[in-house]
Design an enzyme around this catalytic site. Structure first.
Site, PDB file in Angstrom:
ATOM      1  N   LYS A   1       0.715  14.559   1.035  1.00  0.00           N
ATOM      2  CA  LYS A   1      -0.829  14.766   0.772  1.00  0.00           C
ATOM      3  C   LYS A   1      -1.103  16.144   0.255  1.00  0.00           C
ATOM      4  CE  LYS A   1      -2.689  10.675   3.077  1.00  0.00           C
ATOM      5  NZ  LYS A   1      -3.189   9.822   2.013  1.00  0.00           N
TER       6      LYS A   1
ATOM      7  N   THR B   1      -8.661   6.198  -1.775  1.00  0.00           N
ATOM      8  CA  THR B   1      -9.992   5.697  -2.116  1.00  0.00           C
ATOM      9  C   THR B   1     -11.099   6.778  -1.793  1.00  0.00           C
ATOM     10  OG1 THR B   1      -9.984   4.842   0.106  1.00  0.00           O
ATOM     11  CG2 THR B   1      -9.619   3.391  -1.655  1.00  0.00           C
TER      12      THR B   1
ATOM     13  N   HIS C   1       0.783  -1.208   0.209  1.00  0.00           N
ATOM     14  CA  HIS C   1       0.072   0.059   0.072  1.00  0.00           C
ATOM     15  C   HIS C   1       0.769   1.336   0.093  1.00  0.00           C
ATOM     16  CE1 HIS C   1      -4.039  -2.055   0.756  1.00  0.00           C
ATOM     17  NE2 HIS C   1      -3.117  -2.893   1.327  1.00  0.00           N
TER      18      HIS C   1
ATOM     19  N   LYS D   1     -14.886   7.661  -3.664  1.00  0.00           N
ATOM     20  CA  LYS D   1     -16.146   8.048  -2.911  1.00  0.00           C
ATOM     21  C   LYS D   1     -16.921   9.391  -3.381  1.00  0.00           C
ATOM     22  CE  LYS D   1     -14.270   5.412   0.645  1.00  0.00           C
ATOM     23  NZ  LYS D   1     -13.134   5.548   2.088  1.00  0.00           N
TER      24      LYS D   1
ATOM     25  N   LYS E   1      -8.655  13.407   4.439  1.00  0.00           N
ATOM     26  CA  LYS E   1      -7.931  12.297   4.117  1.00  0.00           C
ATOM     27  C   LYS E   1      -6.767  12.512   5.375  1.00  0.00           C
ATOM     28  CE  LYS E   1      -6.548  13.816  -0.006  1.00  0.00           C
ATOM     29  NZ  LYS E   1      -6.743  12.504  -0.709  1.00  0.00           N
ATOM     30  N   ARG E   2      -6.037  11.568   5.571  1.00  0.00           N
ATOM     31  CA  ARG E   2      -5.069  11.936   6.649  1.00  0.00           C
ATOM     32  C   ARG E   2      -4.204  12.993   6.244  1.00  0.00           C
ATOM     33  NH1 ARG E   2      -4.500   7.930  11.110  1.00  0.00           N
ATOM     34  NH2 ARG E   2      -2.590   9.310  11.564  1.00  0.00           N
TER      35      ARG E   2
HETATM   36  C1  26Q Z   1       3.281   0.595  10.467  1.00  0.00           C
HETATM   37  C2  26Q Z   1       4.378   0.461  11.567  1.00  0.00           C
HETATM   38  C3  26Q Z   1       3.960   0.979  13.067  1.00  0.00           C
HETATM   39  C4  26Q Z   1       2.843   1.756  13.043  1.00  0.00           C
HETATM   40  C5  26Q Z   1       2.071   1.890  12.052  1.00  0.00           C
HETATM   41  C6  26Q Z   1       2.466   1.564  10.804  1.00  0.00           C
HETATM   42  C7  26Q Z   1       1.363   1.817   9.764  1.00  0.00           C
HETATM   43  C8  26Q Z   1      -0.051   1.872   9.966  1.00  0.00           C
HETATM   44  C9  26Q Z   1      -0.864   2.273   8.822  1.00  0.00           C
HETATM   45  C10 26Q Z   1       1.600   2.157   8.405  1.00  0.00           C
HETATM   46  C11 26Q Z   1       0.773   2.551   7.327  1.00  0.00           C
HETATM   47  C12 26Q Z   1      -0.610   2.297   7.544  1.00  0.00           C
HETATM   48  C13 26Q Z   1      -1.671   2.727   6.638  1.00  0.00           C
HETATM   49  C14 26Q Z   1      -1.203   3.047   5.310  1.00  0.00           C
HETATM   50  C15 26Q Z   1      -2.471   3.047   4.372  1.00  0.00           C
HETATM   51  O1  26Q Z   1      -3.530   3.653   4.759  1.00  0.00           O
HETATM   52  N1  26Q Z   1      -2.049   3.556   3.134  1.00  0.00           N
HETATM   53  C16 26Q Z   1      -3.016   3.886   2.185  1.00  0.00           C
HETATM   54  O2  26Q Z   1      -3.713   2.690   1.703  1.00  0.00           O
HETATM   55  C17 26Q Z   1      -4.708   2.884   0.705  1.00  0.00           C
HETATM   56  C18 26Q Z   1      -5.549   1.677   0.413  1.00  0.00           C
HETATM   57  O3  26Q Z   1      -4.711   1.012  -0.454  1.00  0.00           O
HETATM   58  C19 26Q Z   1      -4.313   3.740  -0.391  1.00  0.00           C
HETATM   59  O4  26Q Z   1      -5.462   3.919  -1.077  1.00  0.00           O
HETATM   60  C20 26Q Z   1      -3.620   4.987   0.039  1.00  0.00           C
HETATM   61  O5  26Q Z   1      -3.123   5.471  -0.904  1.00  0.00           O
HETATM   62  C21 26Q Z   1      -2.728   4.588   0.869  1.00  0.00           C
HETATM   63  O6  26Q Z   1      -1.994   5.765   1.453  1.00  0.00           O
END
Ligand code: 26Q
Length: 777
Positions: free
Chosen positions: A516, A618, A334, A622, A510-511
């Site tokens: 971004k 995503t 991702h 929407k 978004k976050r």
């Molecule tokens: C990793 C290690 C320690 C703590 C947290 C994490 C961690 C947690 C969540 C790293 C990444 C995430 C989330 C990533 C994420 O949401 N990526 C998004 O995924 C979507 C679905 O595929 C995409 O549409 C987005 O582009 C992408 O940013």
């Protein structure tokens, strides 16, 4: 569909009576939610059990994910059961407005896109009769709740989402498993959440693990009156699933995070092995014939060595165990951003999961032997993405451009050796929640025009294309206006900001992350503000700029950006000279439920990351399906959105991946700054005192223009893309004056949105990765 709403109502009333001793009319939102939830759980139990038993001997898919951002379930569950309208009606007849359930909190067991995608996939699989189970963690506290203080700074509060109970899960203590660490053993207790399909009897299961101690209380310590020690084991176990890590797209190598990941992996695999044995006997050699496991990023990647460990414990040798693991797992990536890729220091890893390290080392040895040049362990560090690409059947990206970048860049070495493993699965969103539930007015219009239920078959949206005429555009515009009025009420109540529903609604939700580029949006608003005050934009269409975003609590720059936007909002909203032209609001605690209000009201969807950084996005889908045009770069799924809807129906700007590649070495942000006086004047507000600023904001300024010790100036090309961004933004604004022309673009986005249903995505996973077929009912 054979659900008896009157009976559900009767059960709800009975629950309210005997648990809380209140009537339907006296019940609080939370009490009503509990009681109604329990009544619905009772009424679905036959279908849920039947769905489980139908699949007992079949090949199935499993989604393992550290995050499920499921949001509020009460409305979506009733919606999928087809009883929402009738239940609303029955409650209304008794003087109760089901809208009070808006006070019920979201289940936010995820950060953002990755977690919400997991939730959309579950909805789609259940609705399409695809046998897919989810495994995850039941965090005691979900994603923090956000407020802004008087300075506009983000404040975090714990999200105690089960405070009033959780009617949507059953604790299944009999399926508890033990997970071992060197210094203690914990229990993983499963909580099963039904995943109710839309327009089918099928109900799948999401199984969430919660950590508990084997001994709740150490009686020896207790008898010695050492109460803290008596509770130590309990706390140590419960700590593991205490809280969701609030980082999104940045990696943090924490001990507790390893424990979480291992519990998720070990408990889920043990559970699968138990079920396999009960269905097929003790011979595990055909495990991979029955189980296809999808790893949602590398967060559950320890599942790979864990399966090998468990098989070897059953007497299988390493090679055979490895072969089974390779056939069982596939991996979805991702992110391409280096800082987000998981890599664990081996000593740290060994101190928490020593046997997992031994197996990773054996895998690494085998890889180095068979494919010199490739490795998993380098510099005493285990690279989880490498492990997942090597010991997996397939690896996929989440949009065409992202999957291409995986092959060209991130996993190029791997692609050369294993080209047949690489796939693309463009993300999607569930049209039930993101159209049917959040925009019943639009759904009604479309149903009326094309007939039948397009929410089960989004391809039918294409039927709209030849029907779009001025009359339909006017109907669409009227609905958009209704959704804006509804949003205005919500924002007035929650934020105390009055918006005008006649304004253009320009939305970025978004976050919060530098890549971004919320800061680029903010700068453009300040630029527009100054130009309006100078009379430079005589025909500007009045616009409300709406932001929603949470920052990781430790991410200083992201927090500085939030503060800056809140301050320009205060300045602009307080300036009577522009009050009929411009409003800015940063909503607090943006979450799934807030999204369901904002997205249907948007005219313009800001998707402005530099090309090659956003894996997919995503939210963009929407917004498209609710008739917003995209103001965006050729990044992630924007590329496919523009291709489906036609470039002429979006506002695409900025450098492409290739163009960024070509200019990056010689790029000088300061040259752009010096050559564009509009941009310069706007950027200077970070430091010149026009808005109250602080040290962190001048740090942002210098990071853009001078760089920092760890990277060059303007790492995410805000200045590089700015001129084309503001041009596209102002062009979209001018186009809005032609209400019919603009509305037609919006409708063409909807009519061409079919590709972005997660039903399509999940069907492709089922066919091309998991090799499973829908079950017939
Ligand atoms: C990793 C290690 C320690 C703590 C947290 C994490 C961690 C947690 C969540 C790293 C990444 C995430 C989330 C990533 C994420 O949401 N990526 C998004 O995924 C979507 C679905 O595929 C995409 O549409 C987005 O582009 C992408 O940013």
């Amino acid at each position: 569909m054979n659900y008896d709403c009157t009976l559900i109502l009767k059960w709800t009333e009975a629950q309210l009576k005997y648990t809380y001793d209140v009537s339907l009319q006296e019940a609080t939102a939370q009490q009503l939610h509990e009681a109604l939830g329990q009544a619905i759980m009772m009424s679905i139990s036959d279908n849920w059990n039947r769905s489980k038993h139908t699949r007992l001997h079949q090949r199935k898919a499993y989604y393992i994910s550290a995050e499920y951002l499921i949001g509020r379930l009460v409305y979506s569950n009733m919606y999928n059961l087809g009883i929402l309208d009738e239940m609303k009606q029955l409650f209304a007849e008794r003087g109760v407005d089901l809208a009070i359930l808006e006070d019920v909190e979201d289940a936010a067991l995820g950060n953002g896109g990755l977690g919400r995608l997991a939730a959309c996939f579950l909805d789609s699989a259940a609705s399409c009769n695809i046998p897919l189970s989810g495994y995850g963690l039941r965090y005691r506290f979900g994603l923090f709740k956000q407020k802004f203080d008087k300075n506009g700074s983000q404040m975090e509060a714990a999200d105690d989402w089960t405070k009033f109970g959780d009617p949507w899960s059953y604790r299944r203590y009999n399926h508890t498993v033990k997970v071992e660490f060197p210094d203690h053993t914990v229990l993983a207790v499963p909580y099963d959440v039904p995943v109710i399909g839309y327009g089918t009897q099928n109900i799948n299961t999401l199984r969430l693990w919660q950590c508990e101690a084997e001994e709740e209380l150490d009686f020896n310590a207790f008898n010695d009156q050492d109460y803290l020690r008596a509770l130590a084991q309990k706390n140590k176990a419960e700590d593991i699933t205490r809280v969701l890590y609030p980082n999104d797209s940045t990696w943090e190598g924490k001990r507790l995070r390893i424990k979480q990941q291992y519990v998720l992996s070990s408990a889920s695999l043990q559970d699968m092995l138990r079920v396999h044995k009960s269905a097929h006997g003790n011979d595990l050699s055909r495990f991979a014939d029955y189980y296809a496991v999808q790893l949602n990023d590398t967060h559950p990647a320890m599942s790979i060595p864990e399966l090998i460990r468990l098989l070897m414990k059953e007497g299988m040798d390493f090679e055979q165990s490895f072969a089974i693991a390779q056939k069982t797992f596939s991996y979805t990536n991702h992110t391409v951003m280096g800082e987000a890729l998981e890599k664990w220091n081996l000593d740290l890893l060994r101190s928490v999961v020593p046997e997992i390290v031994d197996i990773i080392l054996r895998i690494d040895e085998k890889l180095r032997r068979e494919h010199p040049g490739l490795s998993i362990v380098r510099d005493n560090t285990a690279h989880m993405a490498s492990l997942s690409v090597y010991v997996g059947t397939y690896v996929n990206g989440v949009a065409e451009i992202h999957s291409q970048i995986l092959k060209d860049d991130l996993f190029h070495q791997w692609y050369e050796v294993f080209p047949e493993r690489f796939q693309n699965k463009t993300n999607g969103v569930t049209p039930r929640r993101w159209m049917g539930l959040c925009n019943p007015e639009l759904t009604q219009l479309i149903k009326y025009r094309i007939g039948g239920d397009f929410l089960k078959d989004l391809d039918r949206l294409a039927k709209l294309k030849p029907m779009i005429d001025d009359d339909m555009v006017r109907q669409f515009n009227d609905i958009k206006r209704v959704k804006k009025e509804q949003l205005c009420k919500v924002i007035a109540k929650r934020e105390g900001v009055q918006l005008n529903p006649d304004f253009v609604f320009d939305v970025q939700v978004k976050r919060l992350h530098e890549y971004k580029r919320q800061l680029m949006n903010a700068i453009s608003i300040v630029d527009i503000y100054f130009r309006l005050k100078n009379g430079e934009l005589p025909n500007f269409q009045p616009t409300a700029f709406i932001f929603g975003a949470k920052s990781a609590p430790g991410y200083a720059r992201a927090k500085a950006i939030i503060r800056y936007i809140n301050r320009i909002a205060r300045m602009i909203n307080g300036d009577p000279e522009v009050s009929d032209k411009l409003k800015v609001v940063f909503v607090q605690n943006y979450n799934c439920s807030y999204a369901e209000h904002i997205i249907p009201a948007a005219d313009i969807s800001e998707q402005i990351s530099p090309a090659g950084t956003e894996a997919s996005g995503t939210g963009n889908m929407k917004l498209m399906l609710n008739g917003a045009v995209t103001l965006g770069t050729l990044d992630g799924a924007n590329v496919e959105i523009a291709k489906e809807a036609g470039m002429e129906n979006e506002y695409i700007f900025g450098h492409t991946v290739e163009q960024i590649q070509a200019v990056r070495d010689g790029y000088c942000a300061r040259d752009v700054y010096n050559s564009d006086h509009h941009l310069r004047r706007a950027l200077d507000t970070l430091v010149d005192g026009t808005v109250p600023t602080d040290h962190e904001q001048s740090e942002l300024y210098h990071a853009l223009l001078d760089g920092a010790s760890w990277h060059k100036a303007d790492h995410y090309f805000v200045l590089l893309d700015y001129p084309s961004y503001i041009e596209a933004k102002l062009r979209a604004n001018q186009d809005y004056a032609d209400r019919i022309g603009f509305g037609r673009k919006c409708l063409l986005n909807i009519a061409n949105g079919a590709k972005f249903s997660s039903d399509r995505t999940i069907a492709q996973y089922a066919e091309e990765i998991w090799h499973i077929k829908p079950t017939q009912y």
